[in-house]
Structure formats: C-alpha cells, structure tokens
Design a protein around this motif. Structure first.
Motif, PDB file in Angstrom:
ATOM      1  N   THR A 286      74.108  57.497  43.391  1.00  0.00           N
ATOM      2  CA  THR A 286      73.388  57.677  44.710  1.00  0.00           C
ATOM      3  C   THR A 286      73.939  59.059  45.598  1.00  0.00           C
ATOM      4  OG1 THR A 286      74.877  56.166  46.139  1.00  0.00           O
ATOM      5  CG2 THR A 286      73.004  55.182  45.005  1.00  0.00           C
ATOM      6  N   LEU A 287      75.138  59.296  45.236  1.00  0.00           N
ATOM      7  CA  LEU A 287      75.610  60.517  45.895  1.00  0.00           C
ATOM      8  C   LEU A 287      75.039  62.008  45.512  1.00  0.00           C
ATOM      9  CD1 LEU A 287      79.360  59.315  46.030  1.00  0.00           C
ATOM     10  CD2 LEU A 287      77.741  59.264  47.703  1.00  0.00           C
ATOM     11  N   VAL A 288      74.528  61.816  44.205  1.00  0.00           N
ATOM     12  CA  VAL A 288      73.799  63.205  43.414  1.00  0.00           C
ATOM     13  C   VAL A 288      72.880  63.773  44.445  1.00  0.00           C
ATOM     14  CG1 VAL A 288      72.707  63.972  41.509  1.00  0.00           C
ATOM     15  CG2 VAL A 288      74.573  62.174  41.326  1.00  0.00           C
ATOM     16  N   ALA A 289      72.179  62.859  45.291  1.00  0.00           N
ATOM     17  CA  ALA A 289      70.806  63.509  45.882  1.00  0.00           C
ATOM     18  C   ALA A 289      71.489  64.397  46.923  1.00  0.00           C
ATOM     19  CB  ALA A 289      69.984  62.168  46.474  1.00  0.00           C
ATOM     20  N   ASN A 290      72.549  64.097  47.616  1.00  0.00           N
ATOM     21  CA  ASN A 290      73.224  65.148  48.753  1.00  0.00           C
ATOM     22  C   ASN A 290      73.453  66.540  48.006  1.00  0.00           C
ATOM     23  OD1 ASN A 290      73.009  63.021  50.351  1.00  0.00           O
ATOM     24  ND2 ASN A 290      75.071  62.359  50.345  1.00  0.00           N
ATOM     25  N   GLU A 291      73.893  66.521  46.903  1.00  0.00           N
ATOM     26  CA  GLU A 291      74.306  67.821  46.396  1.00  0.00           C
ATOM     27  C   GLU A 291      72.929  68.687  45.928  1.00  0.00           C
ATOM     28  OE1 GLU A 291      77.163  69.399  46.039  1.00  0.00           O
ATOM     29  OE2 GLU A 291      78.328  67.761  46.888  1.00  0.00           O
ATOM     30  N   ALA A 292      71.967  67.908  45.670  1.00  0.00           N
ATOM     31  CA  ALA A 292      70.637  68.302  44.917  1.00  0.00           C
ATOM     32  C   ALA A 292      69.719  68.908  46.100  1.00  0.00           C
ATOM     33  CB  ALA A 292      69.980  67.446  44.051  1.00  0.00           C
ATOM     34  N   ASN A 293      69.807  68.286  47.130  1.00  0.00           N
ATOM     35  CA  ASN A 293      68.607  68.367  48.280  1.00  0.00           C
ATOM     36  C   ASN A 293      68.631  69.950  48.538  1.00  0.00           C
ATOM     37  OD1 ASN A 293      68.164  65.757  48.648  1.00  0.00           O
ATOM     38  ND2 ASN A 293      69.288  65.346  50.271  1.00  0.00           N
ATOM     39  N   ASN A 294      69.492  70.680  48.627  1.00  0.00           N
ATOM     40  CA  ASN A 294      69.242  72.067  49.076  1.00  0.00           C
ATOM     41  C   ASN A 294      69.103  72.918  47.943  1.00  0.00           C
ATOM     42  OD1 ASN A 294      70.047  71.369  51.707  1.00  0.00           O
ATOM     43  ND2 ASN A 294      72.220  71.426  51.533  1.00  0.00           N
ATOM     44  N   GLN A 295      68.865  72.438  46.905  1.00  0.00           N
ATOM     45  CA  GLN A 295      68.573  73.530  45.651  1.00  0.00           C
ATOM     46  C   GLN A 295      67.453  73.206  44.999  1.00  0.00           C
ATOM     47  OE1 GLN A 295      71.906  72.352  42.921  1.00  0.00           O
ATOM     48  NE2 GLN A 295      73.311  72.119  44.302  1.00  0.00           N
ATOM     49  N   VAL A 296      66.630  72.149  45.402  1.00  0.00           N
ATOM     50  CA  VAL A 296      65.210  72.014  44.691  1.00  0.00           C
ATOM     51  C   VAL A 296      64.295  71.494  45.777  1.00  0.00           C
ATOM     52  CG1 VAL A 296      66.406  71.274  42.508  1.00  0.00           C
ATOM     53  CG2 VAL A 296      66.135  69.527  44.247  1.00  0.00           C
ATOM     54  N   GLU A 297      62.913  71.514  45.444  1.00  0.00           N
ATOM     55  CA  GLU A 297      62.103  71.203  46.200  1.00  0.00           C
ATOM     56  C   GLU A 297      61.064  70.159  45.672  1.00  0.00           C
ATOM     57  OE1 GLU A 297      61.196  75.672  48.290  1.00  0.00           O
ATOM     58  OE2 GLU A 297      59.928  75.005  46.862  1.00  0.00           O
ATOM     59  N   ASN A 298      60.397  69.271  46.711  1.00  0.00           N
ATOM     60  CA  ASN A 298      59.462  68.483  46.120  1.00  0.00           C
ATOM     61  C   ASN A 298      60.051  67.351  45.249  1.00  0.00           C
ATOM     62  OD1 ASN A 298      57.596  69.638  47.897  1.00  0.00           O
ATOM     63  ND2 ASN A 298      57.035  71.095  46.372  1.00  0.00           N
ATOM     64  N   VAL A 299      61.358  66.799  45.434  1.00  0.00           N
ATOM     65  CA  VAL A 299      61.967  65.664  44.513  1.00  0.00           C
ATOM     66  C   VAL A 299      61.831  64.469  45.282  1.00  0.00           C
ATOM     67  CG1 VAL A 299      64.044  65.041  43.572  1.00  0.00           C
ATOM     68  CG2 VAL A 299      63.595  67.333  43.591  1.00  0.00           C
ATOM     69  N   PHE A 300      61.080  63.529  44.506  1.00  0.00           N
ATOM     70  CA  PHE A 300      61.041  62.300  45.221  1.00  0.00           C
ATOM     71  C   PHE A 300      61.771  61.227  44.416  1.00  0.00           C
ATOM     72  CE2 PHE A 300      56.991  64.567  45.517  1.00  0.00           C
ATOM     73  CZ  PHE A 300      56.668  64.516  46.913  1.00  0.00           C
ATOM     74  N   TYR A 301      62.631  60.637  45.301  1.00  0.00           N
ATOM     75  CA  TYR A 301      63.570  59.577  44.994  1.00  0.00           C
ATOM     76  C   TYR A 301      63.049  58.189  45.126  1.00  0.00           C
ATOM     77  CZ  TYR A 301      66.982  63.402  44.977  1.00  0.00           C
ATOM     78  OH  TYR A 301      67.558  64.610  44.771  1.00  0.00           O
ATOM     79  N   GLN A 302      62.997  57.630  43.877  1.00  0.00           N
ATOM     80  CA  GLN A 302      62.383  56.206  43.852  1.00  0.00           C
ATOM     81  C   GLN A 302      63.381  55.122  43.666  1.00  0.00           C
ATOM     82  OE1 GLN A 302      62.313  53.873  41.047  1.00  0.00           O
ATOM     83  NE2 GLN A 302      60.318  53.143  41.290  1.00  0.00           N
TER      84      GLN A 302
END
Length: 211
Positions: free
Chosen positions: A29-45
């Motif tokens: 669950t902590l991975v999203a915080n690292e990825a948020n500023n690097q990618v666009e239009n990612v939908f977490y389910q």
C-alpha cells in the motif's frame, strides 16, 4: 524501515501511466505514495469496491466509511467509482487489472507464492490474493529477503500453504530483483549495497544470473 523503503522505491518504478493497479495489504500500500508524482492516470483498485484510491487522508479528511481492503482509511481520487465486491472481483477475474503488487511470506524459485496464512495462527481468510495472482496481467511480489530468524524467504519449494503456483512474474526484495520465465528464476538486478555473494548466500532457491 530503510530496507523496506528501498523495496518500495524500486517497486514504484514498475507502475506506469494509464495502469489499473491493485496493491496488496501491508507494504504494497505504501508503493502508491512513491509513484504518484512519477506517473499519470493510474487507477488504484481495492477489492472491497473502490476504483480510484487517493492518498492517505489527513486528520481532517478521515472518513471511517471509506477504507481499503486492509481496513485502512483512504481517500477517493477525482473520478473514483464505488461498486460491490462482486463487480470488483469480476474486474480481477476478467483480466482487467494490469498489475498486482502483493506481499509475500515465501516465494519459490519456480514462481510459487505463499502469502496468506501461517498454520496455527489466526487468519481471517485469503482475501483477494488467490484471485489476483490468477487474474492480474502481471504479479509482482515485494518482501524482505530473509525472515526475522535470518532464514531465506526465497525457497526451493514453499513450505507454507500456497496462494498460487507459478504465478509470480517479478520479485523485489531489499537485496535484489528477480524475474520468472517458464519456471526459471533469474537475478536481474542488485539493490542498494547488496553483492552477488550476499544474494547467493541468502537465497535458498536456485536462480540464474542475468545481470
């Protein structure tokens, strides 16, 4: 936490723009915080019925009714949608999840995964893991290389009850990155200050070197 942060940062590199991603309970669950500023239009389910999980809430944003599959309070990103668990698992089983990042207790050199129970200990159930490892287009497991006793968590054969056989595409630990292809585990990357000698010493399962 430094070793875990190394795992999280490396796993975040696997999330690409326009992906539908399911993050397992705990470390993933902590991975999203690292990825948020690097990618666009990612939908977490989340398999309990939310597509479009946002950042963890601040104190004044906490809504006890808005949780992820791990019972953690979350926020909903703009454009998020809610649905029942049947619809959620239809997404998973129907092959609509691009990437599942899951934690692991053991991974075998054949790509088998054990991550849902330890015999004799209380367990609420396997959650969505068994569906995710078979329904997601790609499965990445993240975990520490050895357990608290210093024993390898990468086995020749898993000793704990399996979540799935031959389901792991990539394994990221605090020491290395492995890829699995046709039942063969390949070391493709060393992390941090890890050496090949250290990885070999701490890995029970057999692997090929593809650095």
């Amino acid at each position: 936490m430094a070793d875990r942060q190394l795992i999280i940062k490396r796993a975040a590199q696997e999330i690409k723009s326009n992906m539908y991603v399911n993050l397992g309970i705990g470390l993933p669950t902590l991975v999203a915080n690292e990825a948020n500023n690097q990618v666009e239009n990612v939908f977490y389910q989340s398999e309990n019925g939310l597509l479009g999980i946002g950042a963890y809430p601040t104190a004044d944003e906490v809504d006890a009714d808005l949780i992820n599959a791990g019972k953690e309070t979350v926020t909903a990103a703009k454009g998020a949608v809610y649905f029942d668990s049947a619809e959620s698992f239809a997404m998973i089983r129907g092959g609509h999840i691009d990437l599942a990042i899951l934690g692991g207790m053991e991974v075998s050199s054949k790509g088998d995964l054990a991550n849902w129970m330890i015999p004799g200990k209380m367990v609420k159930g396997m959650g969505g893991a068994m569906d995710l490892v078979n329904g997601a287009k790609e499965v990445i497991v993240i975990m520490e290389h050895v357990n608290k006793h210093g024993e390898s968590k990468i086995k020749a054969e898993c000793t704990l009850p399996l979540t799935g056989k031959g389901v792991v595409n990539k394994l990221i630990t605090d020491l290395a990155v492995f890829e699995f292809e046709e039942g063969t585990m390949k070391l493709v990357e060393l992390l941090g200050e890890a050496t090949l000698e250290e990885v070999t010493e701490k890995t029970e399962g057999i692997f090929e070197i593809a650095l």
